[in-house]
Design an enzyme around this catalytic site. Structure first.
Site, PDB file in Angstrom:
ATOM      1  N   SER A   1     -10.146  -0.212   7.506  1.00  0.00           N
ATOM      2  CA  SER A   1      -9.140  -0.424   5.616  1.00  0.00           C
ATOM      3  C   SER A   1      -8.357  -1.682   4.856  1.00  0.00           C
ATOM      4  O   SER A   1      -8.273  -1.338   4.377  1.00  0.00           O
ATOM      5  CB  SER A   1      -8.402   0.383   5.924  1.00  0.00           C
ATOM      6  OG  SER A   1      -9.118   1.818   6.200  1.00  0.00           O
TER       7      SER A   1
ATOM      8  N   LYS B   1       1.054  -1.302  -0.015  1.00  0.00           N
ATOM      9  CA  LYS B   1      -0.267   0.181   0.172  1.00  0.00           C
ATOM     10  C   LYS B   1       0.905   1.250  -0.101  1.00  0.00           C
ATOM     11  O   LYS B   1       2.254   0.922   0.711  1.00  0.00           O
ATOM     12  CB  LYS B   1      -0.938  -0.209   1.320  1.00  0.00           C
ATOM     13  CG  LYS B   1      -1.873   1.098   1.424  1.00  0.00           C
ATOM     14  CD  LYS B   1      -2.840   0.912   2.378  1.00  0.00           C
ATOM     15  CE  LYS B   1      -3.715   1.972   2.451  1.00  0.00           C
ATOM     16  NZ  LYS B   1      -4.716   2.007   3.943  1.00  0.00           N
TER      17      LYS B   1
ATOM     18  N   SER C   1      -9.771   2.158   3.345  1.00  0.00           N
ATOM     19  CA  SER C   1      -9.096   2.626   1.991  1.00  0.00           C
ATOM     20  C   SER C   1      -7.880   1.566   1.399  1.00  0.00           C
ATOM     21  O   SER C   1      -6.846   2.486   0.586  1.00  0.00           O
ATOM     22  CB  SER C   1      -7.978   3.617   3.278  1.00  0.00           C
ATOM     23  OG  SER C   1      -6.832   3.406   4.061  1.00  0.00           O
TER      24      SER C   1
END
EC number: 6.3.5.7
Lengths: 155, 537
Positions: free
Chosen positions: B215, B116, B191
Site C-alpha cells: 500500500s 495517512k 491504499s
C-alpha cells in the site's frame, strides 16, 4: 540437493488477470550455478491425514454461509448485500483453495517476520492523562458508565 | 533522538530557487514531454527547506502559505486530503520564532508532511476513510507522528485511503475518490493513494503511509514518487489503526530517495508501546546521500542485484517489463552485477497474503463496535447495536474481508487456511533469505501495470488482488523495500510513471537507500513531475 517440483496452480479469473490463468509452474531443480537455495523438504513419507482434497468440488470444507458468518462477525447485511457477498466470497475462497496443494509437511508456521526476542513491559499500570478526550469520543456516556442497550439471550 | 542536524556537505550546494520544480514541457501536438537537456537530478525538499530557512532566504510561514495555496488550487481535482489542519500557519510561526531566537532546529523543521488517515493524530480527525470513525478524534498521537512533531515537522493534513487499508486504488474510501495527478481519470493506487498523490502534486513535501501488502509501494509507482517500506519492526505501529498486525508497517513517501530516507530515519526506532518494534540500531541513513559529483564512474561497483524471474513473466504489461529491463541496464552501467533469481514460492504469496490479511483484519476490526468511539446506531438490544453500527459503518470491501477472515478462522478451518498460509509464509521467507544471501538487493517491477482507470477494477475482487502480486511477498517476509520511478509508459496526457521495486535484507534499509539514491541521481531523460503542476505555481 533434493529435487522438488512445487506446483503452483493459479485459478483462472474470467477477467483479465495479471497471473496467467491455470498455468502450472514446475520449478527447476537446483544446480550449483543457480543462485537460489531451495527449501529442503524431508523425504519422510509421514503425512498428516489429509482431510481436504485438492479438488475444491469435493472439499470437506463447507462453502461459506454468508448469513451465518455475518452473525458471527456481528455485521448486519441486507439480502442484496448477502447475495452480492456470497458470489464474491465464494470465488475468493475457491481461489484460496490452491494453498491446499502445497506440501507444507514439517514446515513450521511463521506467525510474523523474525523478531529479536520478547519485548515485554513492566506489568505496572500508568495513568493516561487525556481522559476527557477519551470521554468525548464515547457515543453514549453517563458518568461514569458507557451506556448500552440490554442483551437478550438467543436460544 | 536526533537534535540539530547539519545538512551533509556532501549534497549538492548549488543554490536552488526554492520549490525548484523541473517543468515538464507539454506540447499540444505530441505526448513527448521531456527536454532532457535541462533536467537536473531531483533535489531533496527537506534539505532545500532547511537551507532556505537557515539562510533567511525565506520563512516557514511563507513556505507553508505557498503549499496551502497549491492545495487550494489542486484539491478540487485531486481530493487527496480528508482533512487539512487548521494549525499549519501556527506551527510554521513557531518554527520561525525558534529561528529568530537562534534556537536549535530539528531536522524536519518547517517540513510539511501529509499523514495517512489511519494514523492517529491527536485532536485531528482520524477516520481510516471509514464512516464508522467519521468524527473520531484520537486522544493521542501515533509514535511516528509524535516523533515528526518533536523534530519540527508540520502535519499538513490527513490523506485519503482505501477504508482501513483494504484496497489497491483508494476507490474504497467512504468519502471521496482521489485522482492520479498524472491523469485525473486514473487512480493513484492504494491504499495510501492520497499520501502518494499529495507528494506527487507537491501539496506536501513528504508523507506517511502504511504498507500491509504494497500500500505504499504500488501508489508510489502509480504516482511517480518514491515509496519506502521499512523492515517490519523498524517503525513503531503504535497509533497505526491495525489492519493485519503481522504485516502492517508505516512507510514514507518523498519526491526523492533522500527525502523518503530522512523521513524514515525520523520515525524509526524502538518504542515501548509497540512490543513488535525492534531494538536494532537505526543507522544514520543520511550518509548514503552523496552528491552526484562524488559518485565516480562506477559508483555501485560490485553490488549484486538479483532480478526476480517470476515478476517478468506473462501478465506484466510490456511497457512495465521494458522499463524494468532498462532500469536493470542502468544499474549495470553503474557497476552492478545482475543475475536472474527464482523464488519458487512466489506465486503462492498472493493467496497466502489474503488469507492472513483477512483473518487478522477480522479480529482487528472487531473493536469497531459503536460503543467506545465512532458512529453508533442505537438499537433495542446490544447485539443489534453491534450489527447495525458495523453494518452501516463499514463499506462493502471491509465487510467482505471480515467475513472471509471469519470463515478462514472458523473452528475446523483454521488449519486449512490460516495455519497453512503461515506455513507458506515460512517457505517465502526462506526463499527470500536464500536469494539475499547471494545478492545485495533484489529488483522487480512495483506493479504489473501503470495506473488503472477509475472504476476499472471495482467489480472483480480477484482482478484487483492480482495487481498486488509484486508486493505482498515482501510483507510476508517482513523485508524492507523501496519503489522509485524508473520510466514512463503510454497513457494519460504525458505518459504514466512506473516504478522499480528494490528489496533488501531485513534491517538493511541503508543499502536500499544507497542504491536507490545513486540510481535516481544518475537516471537520465525523465522528470517525474506530473503535468498538473505545469499550470500551478
Amino acid at each position: 540437493m533434493a529435487t522438488r517440483a512445487l506446483l503452483a496452480v493459479v485459478s483462472a479469473s474470467p477477467n483479465r488477470c495479471f497471473i496467467s490463468p491455470s498455468r502450472i509452474t514446475i520449478l527447476q531443480s537446483l544446480t550449483s550455478s543457480s543462485s537460489v537455495h531451495f527449501h529442503r523438504h524431508s523425504r519422510k513419507i509421514h503425512r498428516i491425514a489429509r482431510s481436504y482434497s485438492s479438488d475444491s468440488d469435493s472439499s470437506a470444507l463447507q462453502p461459506p454461509d454468508v448469513s451465518r458468518l455475518a452473525q458471527t462477525a456481528r455485521i448486519s447485511l441486507t439480502p442484496a448485500e448477502i447475495e452480492e457477498c456470497e458470489t464474491k466470497i465464494r470465488r475468493v475462497i475457491d481461489w484460496f483453495g490452491q494453498l491446499q496443494q502445497v506440501d507444507v509437511n514439517s514446515v513450521e508456521p511463521a506467525i510474523r517476520a523474525e523478531m529479536d526476542g520478547r519485548n515485554l513491559r513492566e506489568d505496572a499500570p500508568e495513568t493516561f492523562e487525556n481522559r476527557d478526550s477519551i470521554r468525548a469520543s464515547i457515543p453514549s456516556f453517563e458518568e461514569a458508565y458507557l451506556k448500552v442497550p440490554k442483551i437478550l439471550n438467543k436460544e | 533522538m536526533l537534535s540539530t542536524l547539519q545538512p551533509p556537505r556532501s549534497l549538492s550546494l548549488l543554490p536552488l530557487r526554492r520549490f525548484q520544480i523541473s517543468k515538464t514541457i507539454v506540447s499540444a501536438a505530441s505526448s513527448k514531454t521531456i527536454d532532457t537537456s535541462v533536467i537536473s537530478p531531483p533535489q531533496s525538499q527537506i534539505l532545500t527547506t532547511r537551507r532556505s530557512l537557515l539562510s533567511g532566504e525565506t520563512t516557514a510561514v511563507e513556505i507553508a502559505k505557498s503549499y496551502l495555496s497549491r492545495i487550494r488550487l489542486t484539491e478540487p481535482q485531486l481530493k487527496c486530503f480528508l482533512h487539512v489542519s487548521e494549525n499549519v500557519l501556527k506551527d510554521a510561526q513557531e518554527i520561525d520564532q525558534r529561528i529568530a531566537k537562534g534556537e536549535e532546529l530539528g531536522p524536519l523543521a518547517g517540513v510539511l508532511i501529509g499523514v495517512k488517515d489511519n494514523i492517529c493524530t491527536q485532536g485531528m480527525p482520524s477516520t481510516a476513510a471509514s464512516r464508522i470513525l467519521e468524527h473520531y478524534r484520537p486522544p493521542f498521537d501515533a509514535t511516528a507522528v509524535k516523533k515528526i512533531k518533536e523534530l519540527g515537522g508540520i502535519v499538513v493534513g490527513k490523506t485519503n485511503m482505501d477504508e482501513f487499508g483494504m484496497g489497491s486504488t483508494t476507490e474504497a474510501s467512504a468519502f471521496q475518490v482521489t485522482a492520479n495527478p498524472w491523469d485525473l481519470s486514473r487512480v493513484p493506487g492504494g491504499s495510501s493513494g492520497g499520501s502518494a498523490a499529495a507528494v506527487a502534486a507537491r501539496q506536501c513535501m513528504v508523507s506517511l503511509g502504511s504498507d500491509t501488502g504494497g500500500s505504499v509501494r504500488q501508489p508510489a509507482s502509480f504516482c511517480g514518487v518514491v515509496g519506502l517500506k521499512p523492515t517490519y519492526g523498524r517503525v513503531s505501529r503504535f497509533g497505526l489503526m491495525a489492519y493485519a498486525s503481522s504485516l502492517d508497517v508505516i512507510g514514507c513517501f518523498g519526491s526523492t530517495v533522500a527525502d523518503a530516507g530522512m523521513l524514515l530515519h525520523a520515525i524509526s526506532g524502538y518504542d515501548r508501546f509497540d512490543s513488535t518494534s525492534s531494538k536494532q540500531d537505526v543507522p544514520e541513513f543520511q550518509s548514503q546521500f552523496l552528491s552526484v559529483d562524488q559518485f565516480g564512474s562506477k559508483p555501485l561497483n560490485g553490488v549484486k542485484v538479483g532480478i526476480i524471474r517470476e515478476t517478468l513473466e506473462d501478465g506484466v504489461d510490456s511497457g512495465v517489463r521494458s522499463a524494468t529491463q532498462e532500469a536493470a541496464s542502468h544499474l549495470e552501467a553503474l557497476g552492478c552485477v545482475l543475475t536472474e533469481v527464482s523464488l519458487p514460492s512466489f506465486s503462492l504469496g498472493l493467496p497466502a497474503y489474503y488469507v492472513i490479511a483477512s483473518s487478522e483484519s477480522s479480529s482487528n476490526l472487531s473493536r469497531y463496535d459503536g460503543v467506545r468511539y465512532g458512529n453508533q446506531v442505537m438499537a433495542e438490544e446490544l447485539n443489534k447495536l453491534y450489527e447495525c453500527s458495523r453494518g452501516e459503518g463499514f463499506g462493502g470491501e471491509v465487510k467482505m474481508r471480515i467475513l472471509m477472515g471469519t470463515y478462514a478462522l472458523s473452528a475446523g478451518y483454521y488449519d486449512a487456511y490460516y495455519k497453512r498460509a503461515q506455513q507458506v509464509r515460512t517457505l517465502i521467507r526462506k526463499d527470500f533469505k536464500a536469494a539475499l544471501e547471494q545478492n545485495d538487493i533484489l529488483i522487480s517491477p512495483a506493479a504489473p501495470s501503470a495506473a488503472y482507470k477509475i472504476g476499472e477494477k471495482k467489480d472483480d475482487p480477484l482482478a484487483m488482488y492480482a495487481g498486488d502480486i509484486m508486493t505482498v511477498n515482501v510483507n510476508l517476509a517482513g523485508l524492507p523495500a523501496m519503489v522509485l520511478p524508473c520510466g514512463l509508459v503510454e497513457g494519460g496526457p504525458s505518459g504514466l510513471p512506473v516504478g522499480l521495486q528494490m528489496i533488501g535484507a531485513a534491517f538493511d534499509e541503508e543499502k536500499l537507500l544507497k542504491v536507490g539514491h545513486i540510481f535516481e541521481q544518475t537516471l537520465k531523460g525523465s522528470s517525474f513531475v506530473p503535468p498538473l503542476l505545469a499550470n500551478v505555481a
